[in-house]
Scaffold this active site. Structure first.
Site, PDB file in Angstrom:
ATOM      1  N   TYR A   1       0.875  -1.175   0.000  1.00  0.00           N
ATOM      2  CA  TYR A   1       0.000   0.000   0.000  1.00  0.00           C
ATOM      3  C   TYR A   1       0.906   1.217   0.000  1.00  0.00           C
ATOM      4  CZ  TYR A   1      -4.254   2.587   1.383  1.00  0.00           C
ATOM      5  OH  TYR A   1      -5.328   3.432   1.445  1.00  0.00           O
TER       6      TYR A   1
ATOM      7  N   ARG B   1      -6.236  10.672 -10.663  1.00  0.00           N
ATOM      8  CA  ARG B   1      -5.560  11.346  -9.545  1.00  0.00           C
ATOM      9  C   ARG B   1      -5.059  10.283  -8.571  1.00  0.00           C
ATOM     10  NH1 ARG B   1      -5.567  12.488  -4.660  1.00  0.00           N
ATOM     11  NH2 ARG B   1      -7.411  11.198  -4.318  1.00  0.00           N
TER      12      ARG B   1
ATOM     13  N   GLU C   1     -12.268   5.246  -6.281  1.00  0.00           N
ATOM     14  CA  GLU C   1     -10.897   5.428  -5.794  1.00  0.00           C
ATOM     15  C   GLU C   1     -10.083   6.284  -6.755  1.00  0.00           C
ATOM     16  OE1 GLU C   1      -8.182   5.165  -2.911  1.00  0.00           O
ATOM     17  OE2 GLU C   1     -10.044   4.027  -2.822  1.00  0.00           O
ATOM     18  N   ASP C   2      -9.508   7.344  -6.239  1.00  0.00           N
ATOM     19  CA  ASP C   2      -8.562   8.183  -6.975  1.00  0.00           C
ATOM     20  C   ASP C   2      -9.121   8.753  -8.275  1.00  0.00           C
ATOM     21  OD1 ASP C   2      -6.809   7.882  -4.948  1.00  0.00           O
ATOM     22  OD2 ASP C   2      -5.402   6.587  -5.972  1.00  0.00           O
TER      23      ASP C   2
ATOM     24  N   ASN D   1      -3.985   6.248   8.433  1.00  0.00           N
ATOM     25  CA  ASN D   1      -4.059   5.451   7.214  1.00  0.00           C
ATOM     26  C   ASN D   1      -5.498   5.006   6.980  1.00  0.00           C
ATOM     27  OD1 ASN D   1      -3.760   3.334   5.255  1.00  0.00           O
ATOM     28  ND2 ASN D   1      -1.615   3.148   5.858  1.00  0.00           N
TER      29      ASN D   1
ATOM     30  N   LYS E   1      -5.896  -2.035  -2.611  1.00  0.00           N
ATOM     31  CA  LYS E   1      -7.006  -1.791  -1.676  1.00  0.00           C
ATOM     32  C   LYS E   1      -7.752  -3.087  -1.370  1.00  0.00           C
ATOM     33  CE  LYS E   1      -7.211   2.845  -1.240  1.00  0.00           C
ATOM     34  NZ  LYS E   1      -7.369   3.633  -0.025  1.00  0.00           N
TER      35      LYS E   1
END
Length: 593
Positions: free
Chosen positions: A141, A194, A284-285, A493, A212
């Protein structure tokens, strides 16, 4: 069973391969050496066995056990002679893997070694990850996954998950049907625009969903077969990738507007059609302009969760609630100043404001006035309203403008400083010293990832504040000794939160994600921080206990889902915590008949 395990037969009869080793393939080419010499003009059908055995069994990561196969299993499943005679227990295999991983000095090589294990032996991979979670979390990660994504094309060996691109328009449901697992419970999807603080990595962002979901299983106990990583490839604006001969994605600039939204809508509709109402879809992102839009559009029709907006907010709120045990008072007593006004910053701000309303009964608008944002143009204030993006406007308060973070600190005298800017070294010595001069127990969260993008290091925070600060970061930092006292920096985190939330919605059968479920997760995280942890400087519980932490978060989330009437798994279990623990995936090997 014996019939199933025999070599392939076509229509119940021996195939031509069994009858003549020098048969002709495709009606013309003689296969003298017993190899498949089919060409585009001589096609064959890719048959497979009904029950995995022999070499096929060893090549199946879901069932492969390597040298842990017993003598009986080797005999029953046609493995005799295919393995060395030695037997290794799973624990010995774990030791061997860790010895190999530790032999690499380069974190990226460690990443390749660990993720390569996932491709060969799934249960061993999760056993290694669970047993050595604190050591391996930075490998699989943040921060190493960021470098892995940047170099994903070069290290790519075999595909993980589904790649859905603009080429698959009108065929997304077919793509989902091609995935071999039909009981999917969690999907993590990205469009790669991103990635962490690294920007647009296009199709190579797949490393994030893969990482993830490995944590969903290892830390949250969700079965691996129920996890599906997906990349939506709409192109990339990264010129370096477009010119990279090893780039694995579409070589075109990003689709936008209707073309983009239509593809995402087809995807969301296809997911519900393929897997039903109860599959959790984690965005995600995605870039800010898409992330907020997608969450707002689908949160009333799907079970959706955005880790960058909501996950970061929950883990930050959990840390802040724990920090209150040191600073005293309530959230409403503090003034919050954020450097960064994107998904993470505004998401945390909204979550703090929601919790303040729950604690005090004040309006959400009043609670938001405790929270200030600094973006690339300075302090977010009312006079900038017309030029602000919509997600910043809730935090645009009446105040004179401040051109930078230092002047905002001097003007507002905040008690809590939070960095979500994605810009490293922005909490300068002058900023930290000025901020801490106003506070007896200052709180600094430098949450940007990876490590190079952290607003300041733990060492800088403790030294510049003269050991006064309560510090947490997004990336891991080693303990810091200042004037004889050792501080253990907390890592805010997201892995503390999203695995437990996912497990909670699954065990309750929740069909929607409600803000109160997220607040329950934050409180459950904070409740697990003890005085002993606080004395060490920790405002998050030790990560070595993450499975227990996740179980308690899952129980809290599930309990709130039942209270809100969003749960479908009835009746409600009498003891949710023990039920959550009993439902967690175990990576120990199973015996094969």
């Amino acid at each position: 069973m014996e019939t199933q395990l025999k070599d392939l037969r076509i229509n119940g009869s021996p195939s031509v391969l069994d009858q003549d080793p020098s048969h002709t393939v495709g009606g013309g080419v003689r296969d003298v050496y017993g190899e498949d010499s089919a060409t585009e003009d001589h096609l064959v059908t890719p048959w497979s066995r009904n029950v995995a055995c022999g070499m096929e069994l060893m090549r199946d990561p879901q069932y492969n056990k390597g040298l842990a196969f017993s003598d009986k299993e080797r005999e029953n499943h046609y493995l005799l002679g295919l393995l060395p005679p030695a037997h290794l227990t799973q624990d010995l295999q774990v030791q061997k893997v860790m010895q190999n991983v530790r032999s690499y000095a380069d974190p990226l090589q460690q990443y390749i070694a660990v993720m390569g294990l996932q491709e060969r032996n799934e249960r061993l991979f999760y056993k290694v990850l669970i047993d050595h979670v604190e050591e391996l979390l930075p490998v699989v990660y943040t921060p190493t996954v960021g470098e892995a994504c940047q170099k994903y094309g070069a290290i790519f060996q075999r595909p993980h998950g589904l790649y859905i691109s603009l080429k698959e328009r009108g065929k997304i449901l077919d793509c989902l049907k091609n995935w071999p697992e039909k009981l999917v419970q969690v999907i993590v999807v990205t469009d790669g625009e991103r990635i962490l603080g690294l920007g647009d990595l296009g199709c190579q962002g797949m490393g994030i969903p893969v990482g993830k979901l490995a944590l969903y299983t290892a830390l949250g106990g969700i079965r691996a077969s129920g996890c599906l990583p997906i990349t939506i490839d709409v192109g990339t604006n990264n010129e370096k990738l477009l010119k990279d001969p090893f780039y694995i994605g579409l070589r075109q600039r990003r689709a936008t507007g209707k073309e983009y939204s239509d593809l995402l809508h087809e995807f969301m509709s296809a997911v519900k059609q393929a897997y039903g109402e109860k599959v959790l879809i984690q965005f995600e992102d995605f870039a800010n302009h898409n992330a907020f839009t997608l969450l707002a559009k689908y949160q009333t029709t799907h079970l959706v969760f955005n880790d960058d907006i909501q996950g970061t907010a929950v883990v930050a709120l959990g840390g802040l609630l724990a920090a209150l045990k040191v600073t005293g008072g309530t959230l409403a007593d503090h003034t919050f100043l954020f450097l960064g006004a994107g998904e993470a910053g505004t998401g945390i701000g909204e979550m703090i404001a929601l919790e303040i309303t729950k604690q005090t009964g004040m309006s959400l608008e009043s609670a938001r006035k405790k929270i200030w944002l600094v973006d690339s143009k300075g302090l977010v204030v009312k006079s900038r309203w017309e030029t602000l993006q919509h997600f910043k406007r809730n935090f645009a308060h009446k105040h004179e403008g401040c051109k930078d973070l230092l002047s905002a600190v001097q003007a507002l005298k905040p008690t809590i400083l939070i960095g979500t800017s994605g810009q490293g070294k922005t909490f300068t010595k002058e900023v930290v010293e000025t901020f801490t001069s106003y506070n007896e127990k200052p709180v600094i969260f430098a949450l940007s990832n990876p490590t190079s993008q952290s607003e300041c290091t733990a060492e800088e925070a403790y030294h510049w504040s003269k050991g006064k600060t309560i510090f947490a970061s997004g990336s891991p930092f080693d303990p810091v000794t200042y004037k004889g006292k050792t501080f253990v920096p907390g890592q805010g985190n997201n892995a503390y939160i999203f695995p437990g939330i996912g497990h909670g919605v699954i065990i309750s059968g929740a069909i929607r994600m409600h803000d109160d479920m997220l607040l329950a997760a934050a409180r459950a995280l904070a409740d697990q921080v003890t005085k002993e942890h606080l004395d060490q400087g920790l405002i998050y519980p030790p990560f070595k206990n993450i499975r227990k932490i996740s179980a308690k978060i899952a129980a809290a989330v599930a309990d709130k889902a039942y209270d809100l009437g969003l749960a479908t798994r009835l009746p409600k279990p009498a003891e949710l915590l023990s039920y959550a623990e009993s439902c967690m995936y175990s990576p120990t090997y199973r015996q094969y008949r």
